[in-house]
Write an enzyme that holds these catalytic residues in place. Sequence first.
Site, PDB file in Angstrom:
ATOM      1  N   HIS A   1       1.782  -1.582  -0.907  1.00 31.80           N
ATOM      2  CA  HIS A   1       2.769  -0.522  -1.156  1.00 31.80           C
ATOM      3  C   HIS A   1       2.237   0.808  -0.615  1.00 31.80           C
ATOM      4  O   HIS A   1       2.957   1.542   0.067  1.00 31.80           O
ATOM      5  CB  HIS A   1       3.079  -0.419  -2.651  1.00 31.80           C
ATOM      6  CG  HIS A   1       4.047   0.662  -2.986  1.00 31.80           C
ATOM      7  ND1 HIS A   1       5.376   0.608  -2.648  1.00 31.80           N
ATOM      8  CD2 HIS A   1       3.871   1.841  -3.612  1.00 31.80           C
ATOM      9  CE1 HIS A   1       5.980   1.708  -3.049  1.00 31.80           C
ATOM     10  NE2 HIS A   1       5.084   2.475  -3.633  1.00 31.80           N
TER      11      HIS A   1
ATOM     12  N   ARG B   1       2.110   5.020   3.573  1.00 29.02           N
ATOM     13  CA  ARG B   1       1.205   5.902   4.317  1.00 29.02           C
ATOM     14  C   ARG B   1       1.074   5.566   5.798  1.00 29.02           C
ATOM     15  O   ARG B   1       0.602   6.387   6.570  1.00 29.02           O
ATOM     16  CB  ARG B   1      -0.173   5.911   3.664  1.00 29.02           C
ATOM     17  CG  ARG B   1      -0.159   6.342   2.218  1.00 29.02           C
ATOM     18  CD  ARG B   1       0.520   7.695   2.042  1.00 29.02           C
ATOM     19  NE  ARG B   1       0.547   8.066   0.646  1.00 29.02           N
ATOM     20  CZ  ARG B   1       1.612   8.502   0.007  1.00 29.02           C
ATOM     21  NH1 ARG B   1       2.750   8.627   0.640  1.00 29.02           N
ATOM     22  NH2 ARG B   1       1.551   8.821  -1.258  1.00 29.02           N
TER      23      ARG B   1
END
Length: 88
Positions: free
Chosen positions: A4, A9
């Site tokens: 996740h 990112r």
Amino acid sequence: NLFHFLRLRMDPHAQKEIRDYARVLHEIASRVCPVACEAFDDHILGGVQFSRREMEDLKALLAGGEATLTGRALERFQAKLRGERPLS
């Protein structure tokens, strides 16, 4: 949780510094759990997510019909079909 984090990112919209950090974490994770990272790469990083309306249009196109989306929604849909990452 790691995947996740990486999904968020490694996104092109994230700051360059955090994308660089996420890439290093991805490289480390690839050494520890290569099969899971390969699935992440295939299905999350390399995959496309369609909205409900886009799925309806995709089904219509596959059945020989026409897309009903218009404007920016149609542009995003067409970009996904071309394999491009549409901007939000």
